[in-house]
Write a protein that holds these residues in place. Structure first.
Motif, mmCIF file in Angstrom:
data_model
loop_
_atom_site.group_PDB
_atom_site.id
_atom_site.type_symbol
_atom_site.label_atom_id
_atom_site.label_comp_id
_atom_site.label_asym_id
_atom_site.label_seq_id
_atom_site.Cartn_x
_atom_site.Cartn_y
_atom_site.Cartn_z
ATOM 1 N N LEU A 10 43.765 7.708 9.376
ATOM 2 C CA LEU A 10 43.561 6.983 10.632
ATOM 3 C C LEU A 10 43.284 7.919 11.806
ATOM 4 O O LEU A 10 42.938 7.468 12.894
ATOM 5 C CB LEU A 10 44.800 6.138 10.958
ATOM 6 N N GLY A 11 43.468 9.218 11.584
ATOM 7 C CA GLY A 11 43.274 10.172 12.664
ATOM 8 C C GLY A 11 44.507 10.381 13.511
ATOM 9 O O GLY A 11 44.447 11.041 14.554
ATOM 10 N N TRP A 12 45.636 9.850 13.082
ATOM 11 C CA TRP A 12 46.871 10.018 13.840
ATOM 12 C C TRP A 12 47.529 11.365 13.554
ATOM 13 O O TRP A 12 48.362 11.821 14.333
ATOM 14 C CB TRP A 12 47.869 8.908 13.497
ATOM 15 N N LEU A 13 47.182 11.975 12.437
ATOM 16 C CA LEU A 13 47.656 13.310 12.086
ATOM 17 C C LEU A 13 46.444 14.180 11.781
ATOM 18 O O LEU A 13 45.469 13.705 11.189
ATOM 19 C CB LEU A 13 48.576 13.266 10.859
ATOM 20 N N ASP A 14 46.521 15.447 12.158
ATOM 21 C CA ASP A 14 45.404 16.342 11.869
ATOM 22 C C ASP A 14 45.746 17.264 10.704
ATOM 23 O O ASP A 14 46.851 17.225 10.147
ATOM 24 C CB ASP A 14 44.991 17.137 13.107
ATOM 25 N N VAL A 15 44.777 18.101 10.330
ATOM 26 C CA VAL A 15 44.947 18.981 9.180
ATOM 27 C C VAL A 15 46.119 19.935 9.384
ATOM 28 O O VAL A 15 46.866 20.236 8.444
ATOM 29 C CB VAL A 15 43.648 19.770 8.917
#
Length: 274
Positions: A82-87
């Motif tokens: 969802l884009g709420w956490l990044d790599v």
């Protein structure tokens, strides 16, 4: 409404790879109990949960309470999509300074409860559903519990409350993988028919293959479309450690950490390379 992307890169295999990456990076446990709920969470995020403007804190969002908080890596994997956490959050999992812990923590946007202590997330979710009813919103509350977790008395107190108040905006999904921390559920405390138990507590209940995404989606829709005023219970028959043959039905992977060899073998099993 925000739903997870349907692109080929987002599927159960990619979610399991993210779980493995996190578990290996953080040298941490609870892989098997995360794997058993991958398809359940994927279907919820893709087709059912509403997040206006893709905001995990949106006032009108639906609620997903992971009462079995030790399965949180599966939820983190969805939150990455969802884009709420990044790599960097994934690669730094469980490291010093990381906001991501091995149990659900309400201080992380997207996680509704702190649920390291099993049994209480269910009742928190019941309260959320009652709150939405009193506010006259159309928000729905989903609570994911483990089959071992429902040995806890507060689960059944909450179930009685939900049925009494006819909270038909509340659904619990029971991850029936047949194991808990110290053994098989039927040996630790035999539960009998979980579907029948929830039905006897006043829930509209049904069972489903917890790894068949089409069946999960159809079952959730069927429960919500029912005219019954009762709260809902979906019993998902799952496999602990699903996706990696040497982890499946092997309860040692509740507390076992990956090493370089088992990480590589697990990644290969779910269809990836590192």
């Amino acid at each position: 409404m925000t739903r997870l992307p349907s692109s080929p890169s987002f599927n159960s295999a990619s979610l399991r790879r993210t779980v493995l990456d996190m578990a290996y990076a953080g040298s941490t446990v609870h892989i098997g109990c995360a794997f058993s709920i991958v398809e359940l969470l994927a279907v919820l995020y893709r087709h059912h949960l509403r997040y206006p403007d893709n905001d995990p804190n949106a006032a009108g969002r639906d609620y997903l309470v992971l009462s079995k908080g030790h399965g949180v890596m599966a939820q983190y994997a969805c939150m990455r999509e969802l884009g709420w956490l990044d790599v960097s959050a994934i690669s730094g999992y469980f490291s010093d300074g990381s906001d991501l812990k091995g149990l659900s923590d309400s201080r992380v946007p997207g996680l509704e409860v702190t649920s390291g202590s099993l049994g209480h997330g269910f009742s928190v979710g019941v309260g959320m559903a009652l709150g939405a009813r009193l506010r006259k919103t159309d928000q729905k509350t989903y609570v994911v519990v483990g089959d071992g977790e429902i040995n806890e008395g507060p689960i059944w107190e909450g179930a009685l409350f939900a049925a009494h108040h006819k909270l038909n905006n509340f659904m619990t999904i029971i991850d029936e993988n047949g194991f808990q921390a110290m053994g098989r559920t039927d040996e630790v405390l035999n539960l009998g028919s979980i579907e029948a138990k929830f039905a006897s507590f006043g829930f509209e209940a049904m069972s489903v293959d917890g790894h068949d995404e089409a069946a999960i989606h159809a079952a959730i829709r069927r429960l919500w479309e029912s005219p019954s005023p009762a709260p809902k219970a979906l019993v998902a028959r799952t496999v602990k450690g699903k996706g990696v043959p040497f982890m499946e039905h092997n309860n040692v992977w509740h507390y076992t950490r990956l090493n370089a060899d088992t990480y590589a073998r697990a990644i290969e099993a779910v269809g990836g390379s590192r």
